[in-house]
Design a protein around this motif. Structure first.
Motif, PDB file in Angstrom:
ATOM      1  N   ARG A 147       0.861  -1.176   0.000  1.00 33.00           N
ATOM      2  CA  ARG A 147       0.000   0.000   0.000  1.00 33.00           C
ATOM      3  C   ARG A 147       0.902   1.231   0.000  1.00 33.00           C
ATOM      4  N   ARG A 148       0.268   2.397  -0.037  1.00 32.70           N
ATOM      5  CA  ARG A 148       1.032   3.645   0.033  1.00 32.70           C
ATOM      6  C   ARG A 148       0.634   4.432   1.265  1.00 32.70           C
ATOM      7  N   SER A 149       1.606   5.101   1.849  1.00 32.40           N
ATOM      8  CA  SER A 149       1.309   5.968   2.999  1.00 32.40           C
ATOM      9  C   SER A 149       0.617   7.221   2.491  1.00 32.40           C
ATOM     10  N   VAL A 150       0.199   8.058   3.419  1.00 30.87           N
ATOM     11  CA  VAL A 150      -0.469   9.313   3.082  1.00 30.87           C
ATOM     12  C   VAL A 150       0.386  10.136   2.112  1.00 30.87           C
ATOM     13  N   GLU A 156       0.270  -2.013   8.452  1.00 30.94           N
ATOM     14  CA  GLU A 156       1.069  -1.603   7.301  1.00 30.94           C
ATOM     15  C   GLU A 156       0.824  -2.487   6.083  1.00 30.94           C
TER      16      GLU A 156
END
Ligand SMILES: Cc1cc2nc3c(=O)[nH]c(=O)nc-3n(C[C@H](O)[C@H](O)[C@H](O)COP(=O)(O)OP(=O)(O)OC[C@H]3O[C@@H](n4cnc5c(N)ncnc54)[C@H](O)[C@@H]3O)c2cc1C
Ligand code: FES
Lengths: 82, 377
Positions: A35-38, A54
Motif C-alpha cells: 500500500r502507500r502511505s499518506v 502496514e
C-alpha cells in the motif's frame, strides 16, 4: 495434501499451497508495495500479527484488509497499491 | 555552544516551542532543551483542535486570543502542520442540550465570533453521517485543526532562524534558583531566566505547580475522504469533562487533512499507566457509534493514550515561579495546550520583557496556588 489454491494478484493468477497467509503469498509473488502511505511512500508488512496495519490491501473488493491476518482462498482477488 | 543565554527553556512541547519562537523573535538569545525528541511529550499524542471555550471568562480570553494568533500564522505554516479551518459543531442530543446551544450562541456572537445554530435538518446536512435523532447543534466557524508535533517543529525552526539553539535528548536534572540549569554530568548552563515548560513534568522543578495527569484515549481511523467535514463534539462533553472525579468518555471526532478521523475522548484522573485500557476504549467507541452509527463500517488503525497536564481551576500557569524573577513557568494547559500555546508564549514573553499584554495575565498567575492564596481559587 489437497490441491493448490488459485488466487489473483493485481489481475495475475497465482497458485499457492492451502493455508497460505495472503501477505506471504504476495511476498512470494514478488509484491514489494502493499500500500502507500499518506505521502505516497511504499509500505509492506511490519509486525505480521495484525497490529501495525502496514500490510493493508484490497481483498475481494474490501479495501484496507490486513493481509497478514487472512488466509488465501480459491478465487480470491487481491489488489495492492503497486 | 555558549554557556549563557537570555532565556533557557526546558521542554520542547508545543508550549516550549511557542515560547522559543516568541522570545527569539523578540531579540532574546534562547536555548531550548528537551529530554526526548521535539514534541515527544503529550504534544505528540493529542488531538490538535484549536478551539474556543467559554467555561470561564479567563478561559475564553486566552483561547480566543491564542486562536487569533494561530489564524495569523496559518498561511505561513508548512504543509506538514496539516492546518485546516474546519470549524466545530457542538452537537445537542436533546432539547435540554439545545438550551446550551442557545446560551453558547449568544455568548460567542456577542463577543464577535461567527456561529450558527443548526436544527436537526441543518445538522444532518452539514454532517450526513450523524445519527438522525439528534436535536441540533452549534457551528462555530473559526475553529481549526492542526498536527501539533509538526507545528512545534515549525515553531522551533523559526526560533532557530532567529538564533535560538535547540537541543533534544538533553535531560535537565535541576533548575537552579539563580536562573541556571544543571545536567547529571555536572554541567551547568546559566541564563538570565529559565522557563519551565515541562507539561506534566513541570512539578518536578516547581513545588508550586499543582499539575495532575489526566489520562485520555484516542483512536485513529483509515482514510475516508469526505466522510467528515467538521470537528464534532457532543455537548454532554461539558458534563463529563467537568466531572472532577471518576472516569468519563464523550464523543469527539476530528477530520484530518489526510482523510483519517481521530476519535476521542476519555478522561481519567487517577491513572499513571500509559497502556490502552480496553474497557475505556470500548466505552469511548460505543459512544462514537451512538452519535455516528456509520462509523461501524470504518476501521480503526491505531489507538493510544496521552496525559493532559491539568490544574484544579482549569487554567494554566503562566508567569513567575517565586519572587526572584529568574524562574518562570508555562504549563498546566490540560486539554487546551495546543489552542493556548501562542497566546501563552506572548503573555510570558511580555512579562519577562516588561511589555504590556493584550489580555489580563492575572488569572493565569502561578502565585494563585501559593500557600495562603488557595482560598481565592
Ligand atoms: C487525548 C488528548 C487530547 C487532547 N486534545 C487537545 C486538543 O484537541 N486541543 C488542544 O489544544 N489540546 C489538546 N490536548 C492537550 C495538549 O496536548 C496539551 O495541553 C499540550 O500538548 C501541552 O503541551 P506542553 O508543551 O505543556 O507539554 P508536552 O508536550 O508534554 O511538553 C513537555 C516537554 O517537556 C519535556 N521535559 C520534561 N521533563 C524534562 C526534563 N527534565 N528535561 C528536559 N525536558 C523535559 C518533555 O520531554 C516534553 O517534550 C489533548 C491532550 C490529550 C491527552
Ligand atoms: S503486518 Fe502488521 S498488521 Fe499486518
Amino acid at each position: 495434501m489437497s490441491d493448490n489454491v488459485q488466487i489473483t494478484i493485481n489481475g495475475k493468477t497465482a497458485s499457492v499451497t492451502p493455508l497460505t497467509v495472503v501477505a506471504t503469498a504476495l511476498a512470494c509473488e514478488g509484491v514489494t508495495r502493499f500500500r502507500r502511505s499518506v505521502t505516497g511512500e511504499p509500505r509492506t508488512p511490519l509486525c505480521g500479527m495484525g497490529v501495525c496495519f502496514e500490510c493493508r490491501v484490497t481483498i475481494n473488493g474490501q479495501p484496507n484488509s490486513r493481509s497478514c491476518q487472512v488466509l488465501c482462498e480459491d478465487g480470491m482477488e487481491i489488489v495492492t497499491d503497486e | 555552544m555558549r554557556q549563557s543565554y537570555d532565556v533557557i527553556i526546558v521542554g520542547a512541547g508545543i508550549i516550549g516551542a511557542s515560547c522559543a519562537a516568541e522570545c527569539a523573535a523578540s531579540g532574546l538569545s534562547v536555548l531550548v532543551l528537551d529530554k526526548g525528541p521535539i514534541g515527544g511529550g503529550v504534544t505528540g499524542t493529542c488531538m490538535g483542535h484549536i478551539v474556543i471555550l467559554d467555561d470561564s471568562e479567563a478561559q475564553f480570553a486566552l483561547t480566543r486570543y491564542s486562536q487569533r494568533l494561530w489564524n495569523e500564522l496559518a498561511t505561513k505554516l508548512p504543509e506538514q502542520a496539516e492546518y485546516v479551518r474546519c470549524g466545530t459543531i457542538w452537537v445537542a442530543a436533546d432539547q435540554e442540550e439545545m438550551q446550551e446551544v442557545h446560551r453558547k450562541y449568544k455568548s460567542y456572537t456577542e463577543n464577535g465570533l461567527e456561529a450558527e445554530i443548526l436544527d436537526n435538518k441543518a445538522l444532518l446536512k452539514a454532517e450526513p453521517h450523524l445519527a438522525a435523532d439528534l436535536a441540533g447543534g452549534l457551528l462555530v466557524k473559526q475553529d481549526s485543526v492542526i498536527y501539533p508535533p509538526a507545528a512545534a517543529y515549525y515553531l522551533l525552526k523559526q526560533s532557530h532562524k532567529n538564533g535560538a539553539v535547540v537541543r533534544s535528548a538533553s535531560e535537565v536534572k535541576a533548575i537552579l534558583p539563580e536562573g541556571a540549569v544543571g545536567f547529571s554530568c555536572g554541567t551547568i548552563i546559566t541564563g538570565s531566566v529559565v522557563i519551565n515548560a515541562c507539561g506534566c513534568q513541570a512539578p518536578e522543578f516547581s513545588k508550586m505547580a499543582p499539575i495532575k495527569k489526566r489520562k485520555g484515549h484516542l483512536a485513529i481511523t483509515e482514510r475516508r475522504d469526505g466522510f467528515l467535514n467538521h470537528q464534532i463534539i457532543e455537548l454532554g462533553y461539558l458534563k463529563s469533562a467537568h466531572a472532577a472525579a471518576g472516569d468519563s468518555v464523550a464523543f469527539n471526532i476530528q477530520p484530518r487533512k489526510t482523510g483519517q478521523m481521530l476519535v476521542g475522548s476519555s478522561r481519567q484522573n487517577d491513572s499513571d499507566d500509559p497502556s490502552v485500557q480496553h474497557h475505556i476504549l470500548s466505552k469511548m467507541i460505543k459512544r462514537a457509534f451512538k452519535y455516528m452509527p456509520d462509523l461501524r463500517d470504518v476501521q480503526v488503525t491505531r489507538t493510544w493514550t496521552g496525559f493532559r497536564p491539568a490544574t484544579d481551576d482549569k487554567l494554566p500557569l503562566i508567569g513567575p515561579d517565586g519572587d526572584s524573577g529568574k524562574i518562570w513557568i508555562a504549563a498546566g494547559h490540560e486539554g487546551l495546550g495546543i489552542t493556548c500555546a501562542l497566546g501563552t508564549a506572548k503573555l510570558l514573553c511580555d512579562m519577562i520583557m516588561n511589555r504590556p499584554s493584550e489580555i489580563d495575565t492575572k488569572p493565569y498567575c502561578p502565585s494563585r496556588f501559593a500557600k495562603g492564596n488557595t482560598e481565592d481559587v
